[in-house]
Design a protein around this motif. Structure first.
Motif, PDB file in Angstrom:
ATOM      1  N   VAL A  87     -68.705  46.055 -36.992  1.00  0.00           N
ATOM      2  CA  VAL A  87     -69.967  45.360 -36.760  1.00  0.00           C
ATOM      3  C   VAL A  87     -69.900  44.654 -35.413  1.00  0.00           C
ATOM      4  O   VAL A  87     -68.811  44.325 -34.905  1.00  0.00           O
ATOM      5  CB  VAL A  87     -70.263  44.325 -37.873  1.00  0.00           C
ATOM      6  CG1 VAL A  87     -70.485  45.018 -39.202  1.00  0.00           C
ATOM      7  CG2 VAL A  87     -69.141  43.314 -37.993  1.00  0.00           C
ATOM      8  N   THR A  88     -71.060  44.408 -34.837  1.00  0.00           N
ATOM      9  CA  THR A  88     -71.138  43.692 -33.554  1.00  0.00           C
ATOM     10  C   THR A  88     -71.952  42.422 -33.657  1.00  0.00           C
ATOM     11  O   THR A  88     -71.934  41.594 -32.741  1.00  0.00           O
ATOM     12  CB  THR A  88     -71.768  44.604 -32.486  1.00  0.00           C
ATOM     13  OG1 THR A  88     -73.065  45.027 -32.943  1.00  0.00           O
ATOM     14  CG2 THR A  88     -70.895  45.826 -32.239  1.00  0.00           C
ATOM     15  N   SER A  89     -72.667  42.247 -34.769  1.00  0.00           N
ATOM     16  CA  SER A  89     -73.539  41.080 -34.926  1.00  0.00           C
ATOM     17  C   SER A  89     -73.336  40.492 -36.319  1.00  0.00           C
ATOM     18  O   SER A  89     -73.204  41.240 -37.296  1.00  0.00           O
ATOM     19  CB  SER A  89     -74.996  41.492 -34.728  1.00  0.00           C
ATOM     20  OG  SER A  89     -75.868  40.400 -34.938  1.00  0.00           O
ATOM     21  N   GLY A 134     -66.395  42.522 -35.182  1.00  0.00           N
ATOM     22  CA  GLY A 134     -65.322  42.529 -36.160  1.00  0.00           C
ATOM     23  C   GLY A 134     -65.436  43.707 -37.098  1.00  0.00           C
ATOM     24  O   GLY A 134     -66.086  44.717 -36.800  1.00  0.00           O
ATOM     25  N   ILE A 135     -64.789  43.560 -38.252  1.00  0.00           N
ATOM     26  CA  ILE A 135     -64.744  44.623 -39.259  1.00  0.00           C
ATOM     27  C   ILE A 135     -65.216  44.036 -40.579  1.00  0.00           C
ATOM     28  O   ILE A 135     -64.848  42.913 -40.945  1.00  0.00           O
ATOM     29  CB  ILE A 135     -63.314  45.174 -39.429  1.00  0.00           C
ATOM     30  CG1 ILE A 135     -62.732  45.570 -38.067  1.00  0.00           C
ATOM     31  CG2 ILE A 135     -63.291  46.361 -40.373  1.00  0.00           C
ATOM     32  CD1 ILE A 135     -61.257  45.894 -38.129  1.00  0.00           C
ATOM     33  N   VAL A 136     -66.012  44.813 -41.317  1.00  0.00           N
ATOM     34  CA  VAL A 136     -66.500  44.376 -42.618  1.00  0.00           C
ATOM     35  C   VAL A 136     -65.978  45.330 -43.685  1.00  0.00           C
ATOM     36  O   VAL A 136     -66.136  46.544 -43.580  1.00  0.00           O
ATOM     37  CB  VAL A 136     -68.037  44.325 -42.665  1.00  0.00           C
ATOM     38  CG1 VAL A 136     -68.509  44.104 -44.104  1.00  0.00           C
ATOM     39  CG2 VAL A 136     -68.558  43.215 -41.771  1.00  0.00           C
ATOM     40  N   LEU A 137     -65.338  44.756 -44.690  1.00  0.00           N
ATOM     41  CA  LEU A 137     -64.904  45.491 -45.885  1.00  0.00           C
ATOM     42  C   LEU A 137     -65.834  45.096 -47.023  1.00  0.00           C
ATOM     43  O   LEU A 137     -66.006  43.909 -47.297  1.00  0.00           O
ATOM     44  CB  LEU A 137     -63.456  45.138 -46.241  1.00  0.00           C
ATOM     45  CG  LEU A 137     -62.991  45.491 -47.661  1.00  0.00           C
ATOM     46  CD1 LEU A 137     -62.953  46.998 -47.853  1.00  0.00           C
ATOM     47  CD2 LEU A 137     -61.642  44.872 -47.957  1.00  0.00           C
ATOM     48  N   ALA A 138     -66.442  46.072 -47.665  1.00  0.00           N
ATOM     49  CA  ALA A 138     -67.343  45.808 -48.792  1.00  0.00           C
ATOM     50  C   ALA A 138     -66.835  46.549 -50.020  1.00  0.00           C
ATOM     51  O   ALA A 138     -66.537  47.744 -49.963  1.00  0.00           O
ATOM     52  CB  ALA A 138     -68.775  46.241 -48.465  1.00  0.00           C
ATOM     53  N   ILE A 139     -66.707  45.847 -51.121  1.00  0.00           N
ATOM     54  CA  ILE A 139     -66.293  46.429 -52.395  1.00  0.00           C
ATOM     55  C   ILE A 139     -67.405  46.159 -53.395  1.00  0.00           C
ATOM     56  O   ILE A 139     -67.696  45.006 -53.714  1.00  0.00           O
ATOM     57  CB  ILE A 139     -64.956  45.840 -52.877  1.00  0.00           C
ATOM     58  CG1 ILE A 139     -63.847  46.196 -51.877  1.00  0.00           C
ATOM     59  CG2 ILE A 139     -64.611  46.347 -54.270  1.00  0.00           C
ATOM     60  CD1 ILE A 139     -62.496  45.624 -52.239  1.00  0.00           C
ATOM     61  N   GLU A 140     -68.027  47.224 -53.888  1.00  0.00           N
ATOM     62  CA  GLU A 140     -69.189  47.095 -54.771  1.00  0.00           C
ATOM     63  C   GLU A 140     -68.926  47.852 -56.071  1.00  0.00           C
ATOM     64  O   GLU A 140     -68.378  48.953 -56.064  1.00  0.00           O
ATOM     65  CB  GLU A 140     -70.434  47.650 -54.085  1.00  0.00           C
ATOM     66  CG  GLU A 140     -71.708  47.549 -54.930  1.00  0.00           C
ATOM     67  CD  GLU A 140     -72.925  48.061 -54.188  1.00  0.00           C
ATOM     68  OE1 GLU A 140     -74.019  47.999 -54.762  1.00  0.00           O
ATOM     69  OE2 GLU A 140     -72.784  48.527 -53.033  1.00  0.00           O
ATOM     70  N   ASP A 141     -69.300  47.223 -57.203  1.00  0.00           N
ATOM     71  CA  ASP A 141     -69.143  47.882 -58.501  1.00  0.00           C
ATOM     72  C   ASP A 141     -70.458  47.833 -59.261  1.00  0.00           C
ATOM     73  O   ASP A 141     -71.371  47.090 -58.903  1.00  0.00           O
ATOM     74  CB  ASP A 141     -68.017  47.227 -59.314  1.00  0.00           C
ATOM     75  CG  ASP A 141     -68.298  45.771 -59.655  1.00  0.00           C
ATOM     76  OD1 ASP A 141     -69.290  45.506 -60.348  1.00  0.00           O
ATOM     77  OD2 ASP A 141     -67.515  44.895 -59.224  1.00  0.00           O
ATOM     78  N   ARG A 180     -67.957  41.003 -49.844  1.00  0.00           N
ATOM     79  CA  ARG A 180     -67.816  41.401 -48.444  1.00  0.00           C
ATOM     80  C   ARG A 180     -66.815  40.495 -47.744  1.00  0.00           C
ATOM     81  O   ARG A 180     -66.843  39.273 -47.921  1.00  0.00           O
ATOM     82  CB  ARG A 180     -69.166  41.338 -47.731  1.00  0.00           C
ATOM     83  CG  ARG A 180     -70.143  42.417 -48.168  1.00  0.00           C
ATOM     84  CD  ARG A 180     -71.437  42.358 -47.355  1.00  0.00           C
ATOM     85  NE  ARG A 180     -72.317  43.452 -47.723  1.00  0.00           N
ATOM     86  CZ  ARG A 180     -73.164  43.411 -48.745  1.00  0.00           C
ATOM     87  NH1 ARG A 180     -73.239  42.315 -49.492  1.00  0.00           N
ATOM     88  NH2 ARG A 180     -73.941  44.447 -49.019  1.00  0.00           N
ATOM     89  N   ILE A 181     -65.968  41.131 -46.960  1.00  0.00           N
ATOM     90  CA  ILE A 181     -64.967  40.411 -46.168  1.00  0.00           C
ATOM     91  C   ILE A 181     -65.187  40.756 -44.702  1.00  0.00           C
ATOM     92  O   ILE A 181     -65.262  41.941 -44.336  1.00  0.00           O
ATOM     93  CB  ILE A 181     -63.544  40.797 -46.599  1.00  0.00           C
ATOM     94  CG1 ILE A 181     -63.263  40.307 -48.019  1.00  0.00           C
ATOM     95  CG2 ILE A 181     -62.509  40.225 -45.628  1.00  0.00           C
ATOM     96  CD1 ILE A 181     -61.964  40.809 -48.579  1.00  0.00           C
ATOM     97  N   PHE A 182     -65.284  39.743 -43.868  1.00  0.00           N
ATOM     98  CA  PHE A 182     -65.417  39.937 -42.424  1.00  0.00           C
ATOM     99  C   PHE A 182     -64.154  39.449 -41.737  1.00  0.00           C
ATOM    100  O   PHE A 182     -63.712  38.319 -41.958  1.00  0.00           O
ATOM    101  CB  PHE A 182     -66.619  39.165 -41.880  1.00  0.00           C
ATOM    102  CG  PHE A 182     -66.662  39.118 -40.362  1.00  0.00           C
ATOM    103  CD1 PHE A 182     -67.086  40.220 -39.629  1.00  0.00           C
ATOM    104  CD2 PHE A 182     -66.245  37.983 -39.689  1.00  0.00           C
ATOM    105  CE1 PHE A 182     -67.093  40.173 -38.237  1.00  0.00           C
ATOM    106  CE2 PHE A 182     -66.261  37.925 -38.301  1.00  0.00           C
ATOM    107  CZ  PHE A 182     -66.680  39.029 -37.569  1.00  0.00           C
ATOM    108  N   LEU A 183     -63.545  40.309 -40.912  1.00  0.00           N
ATOM    109  CA  LEU A 183     -62.401  39.924 -40.083  1.00  0.00           C
ATOM    110  C   LEU A 183     -62.811  40.068 -38.625  1.00  0.00           C
ATOM    111  O   LEU A 183     -63.307  41.128 -38.206  1.00  0.00           O
ATOM    112  CB  LEU A 183     -61.190  40.817 -40.361  1.00  0.00           C
ATOM    113  CG  LEU A 183     -60.436  40.606 -41.672  1.00  0.00           C
ATOM    114  CD1 LEU A 183     -59.226  41.522 -41.720  1.00  0.00           C
ATOM    115  CD2 LEU A 183     -60.010  39.167 -41.838  1.00  0.00           C
ATOM    116  N   PRO A 184     -62.632  39.008 -37.817  1.00  0.00           N
ATOM    117  CA  PRO A 184     -62.972  39.115 -36.395  1.00  0.00           C
ATOM    118  C   PRO A 184     -61.965  39.996 -35.660  1.00  0.00           C
ATOM    119  O   PRO A 184     -60.840  40.200 -36.129  1.00  0.00           O
ATOM    120  CB  PRO A 184     -62.897  37.660 -35.918  1.00  0.00           C
ATOM    121  CG  PRO A 184     -61.911  37.021 -36.837  1.00  0.00           C
ATOM    122  CD  PRO A 184     -62.095  37.683 -38.172  1.00  0.00           C
TER     123      PRO A 184
END
Length: 656
Positions: free
Chosen positions: A573-575, A579-586, A646-650
């Motif tokens: 992602v840029t906005s 960074g990076i977004v990890l999404a885990i959905e059930d 959702r997890i965001f890592l810069p």
């Protein structure tokens, strides 16, 4: 021999009327390594009959294949595996636990080693779901003609005992904290032998003594330390406890070694007699000198209305009075600050205005005590402010008497203890977190020691394997041991990475975690969708992020007990930030809105049978420790349910 005679012969060989005896008689043993039941050896038949008549859950594993037999008491452990488990192979019946118990079973069968394990942690499949359990078992080799023919396994599910012991330790820790916060001294007094035992330092502080001085005897306390005017009251209280079994209560002054006078309050109970011991009182002691001074000032000031008004108006505690009908007659400045009502708004209204409806009965009890001329001291309860907030308070209520001694109302001192309660809760939570960490470290150490030993043995074995198939099997065994190590750490729910952070791909870590949990998903009927689009590498602690991802996947699996879909994505992602977004959905049951804000609190869990409530708390600490963010959304409607984390890592983490 015809079928009828075979059945008759089986009835003679297998004794008893139990369910498993009947199943063993009719089972088609010809299709198993044991062969027809009529050909079984006398040793095997005797051992099977012994097992069937045992009241304890028992499994008999026979032959090198470890053919699986069991008795009625073991059925509840097998749940849905019963009765198909009969005649199967041990490693197939308990495939989920094989890695943990196979060493003991093989040592017993091949080397004749008896194994006795107490409270061993072995997760097993209960009704289609892997559950954490603790087991005690003993493995005994069964000899036949000088050689071992099978393994006799008597076991017991100790989960309730282990969990109960943990809860007892936590309860003891809470009790210790409560006595420390309340500044209570704890003692045990053997009135027959006149021996006292002071259980904490506060007792020595109250008496102005050191541990080297030791406790004082009961005789010394009554005849030398208690103020002479109160010795008769102390003896009466003791007699009422020893002779009538009434709770022990005494309040009065005592002399310290320097002849200074201090007020104390003693409460206790006569302990049930054990081993012939009688007359033991377990109690608490509190120095109430300062409180007594305040109370004496309030009582003395009742005759001096001007002084009383000044004291009441300047008090930091809420002080109010009411008549015997519960109508408020006075209201000090502290009451205005705490409750938000002015004196004009509240005086002349019912005290019930400040009390939650479900606690109205408490007010009735308090009024009854006041009418009888008795005080209500340090009663902790809940009250309601003008803006609808509930606050935790401590009440001391005293009767107000006219000149003739007739009770005409009550004065109440109220202290807002909400902050103290929050501090107590924080201290308790901190202690539980610390205890969890210590327990996790200990168990991880105990598990990893044998794992490392096996890994070393495989390493030594590698040069001796010359064919490609053998080396492949060896590599697979090493990978599986690594997976066992990770599962052990994940099961503990409290894993802290000590290795340095390194440049790595979140997609690769996520792919590895999915590989570990894929078998559980297959068993649970959960489909996996993955969209690992990011190839970006950032600096992070691999073990900590693996723990976070594993915990979230495990939570999703628990949320879909009847199957569903697990969607995992990693993308750049840029906005609003790069960074990076990890999404885990059930597509699980979801989390209701009333509890969703609390899911990241330590020890808060929506699952009553599994889970410690520490997983999401630790995940949040790990993610934020990297400079990232974690958020959760959930839906729990019947036709629209599921959870997304959702997890965001810069790009520049805290470890970069």
């Amino acid at each position: 021999m015809n079928k009828a005679s075979l059945t008759s012969r089986a009835n003679e060989l297998i004794t008893g009327l139990s369910e498993m005896a009947a199943l063993i008689r009719v089972h088609n043993w010809s299709k198993t390594p044991l062969g027809p039941i009529e050909g079984w050896s006398e040793t095997l038949l005797a051992t099977v009959n012994l097992m069937l008549h045992s009241p304890f859950p028992t499994i008999l594993s026979w032959g090198p294949e470890m053919v699986f037999l069991y008795n009625d008491a073991a059925i509840s452990t097998l749940t849905t595996k019963h009765p198909n488990a009969l005649g199967g192979l041990y490693r197939d019946v308990f495939h989920e636990a094989w890695e943990l118990v196979s060493a003991d079973l093989e040592d017993c069968f091949y080397r004749g080693k008896t194994a006795v394990r107490d409270n061993m942690f072995i997760p097993i499949l209960f009704n289609g779901v892997i559950e954490d359990h603790f087991w005690s078992y003993s493995l005994i080799p069964v000899y036949e003609n000088g050689r071992i023919g099978g393994v006799y396994d008597a076991f017991r599910n100790m989960t309730e005992v282990v969990v109960g012991a943990r809860r007892l330790r936590e309860s003891e820790a809470r009790l210790k904290l409560a006595t420390e916060v309340a500044e209570l001294g704890v003692f045990v007094w053997d009135t027959v032998e006149d021996l006292g035992s002071w259980e904490n330092d506060r007792m020595y502080e109250i008496f102005g003594r050191t541990r080297e001085d030791g406790p004082v005897s009961g005789d010394t306390f009554m005849n030398e330390i208690v103020h002479p005017d109160y010795r008769s009251a102390f003896r009466q209280a003791m007699d009422a406890t020893l002779q009538e079994g009434e709770p022990f209560h005494f309040k009065g002054p005592m002399y310290l070694a320097d002849k200074s006078l201090r007020w104390i309050e003693v409460n206790g109970n006569l302990q049930p007699s054990t081993d012939g011991a009688i007359g033991k009182i377990l109690g608490t002691m509190r120095d109430i000198t300062e409180m007594q001074k305040v109370e004496e000032e309030v009582l003395a000031g009742a005759a001096r209305l001007g002084e009383l008004a000044a004291i009441v108006a300047s008090s930091d505690d809420v002080i109010l009075s009411k008549n015997l009908n519960g109508i408020i007659t006075s209201w000090n400045d502290a009451a205005v600050r705490v409750f938000g009502y002015s004196a004009d708004e509240i005086v002349g209204t019912s005290i019930l205005k400040l009390i939650p409806e479900e606690l109205y009965s408490d007010e009735k009890t308090i009024i009854e005590h006041i009418r009888a001329g008795r005080r209500v001291e340090h009663f902790e309860t809940v009250r309601v402010t003008k803006d609808g907030r509930t606050i935790e308070v401590s009440l001391t209520v005293s009767p107000i008497k006219d000149k003739t001694g007739r009770v005409i109302g009550a004065s109440k001192i109220l202290r807002d203890i909400s902050s103290r309660k929050r501090i107590e809760q924080s201290l308790l939570q901190a202690e539980k977190i610390a205890a969890t960490g210590r327990m996790a470290a200990t168990i991880a150490h105990e598990i990893n020691n044998p794992l490392e030993a096996v890994m070393n043995l495989l390493y030594l074995l590698r040069p001796k394997i010359t064919d490609d198939d053998g080396r492949g099997y060896l590599a697979t065994a090493e990978d599986e041991l690594g997976r066992v190590s990770h599962i052990a750490k994940q099961t503990l729910g409290y894993y802290r990475e000590h290795a340095a952070a390194s440049l790595a791909s979140l997609s690769v870590i996520t792919e590895h975690a999915l590989t570990i949990y894929e078998p559980r998903c297959v068993i649970a009927g959960i489909g996996i969708k993955k969209f690992l689009d990011s190839k970006t590498k950032v600096v992070f602690r691999r073990g900590e992020m693996m723990q976070v991802i594993s915990n979230l996947i495990a939570n999703s699996i628990y949320a879909m007990p009847t199957g569903g879909t697990l969607s995992v994505s990693v993308h750049d992602v840029t906005s609003p930030n790069e960074g990076i977004v990890l999404a885990i959905e059930d597509t699980g049951v979801g989390i209701t809105p009333d509890v969703l804000p609390r899911v990241f609190e330590a020890f808060f869990t929506t699952r009553t049978t599994v889970g410690t409530g520490i997983g999401l708390f630790v995940a949040k600490q790990f993610v934020e420790g990297h400079g990232g963010r974690i958020s959760i959304e959930s839906r729990s409607e019947p036709e629209d349910h599921g959870t997304t984390v959702r997890i965001f890592l810069p790009l520049q983490t805290a470890y970069a």
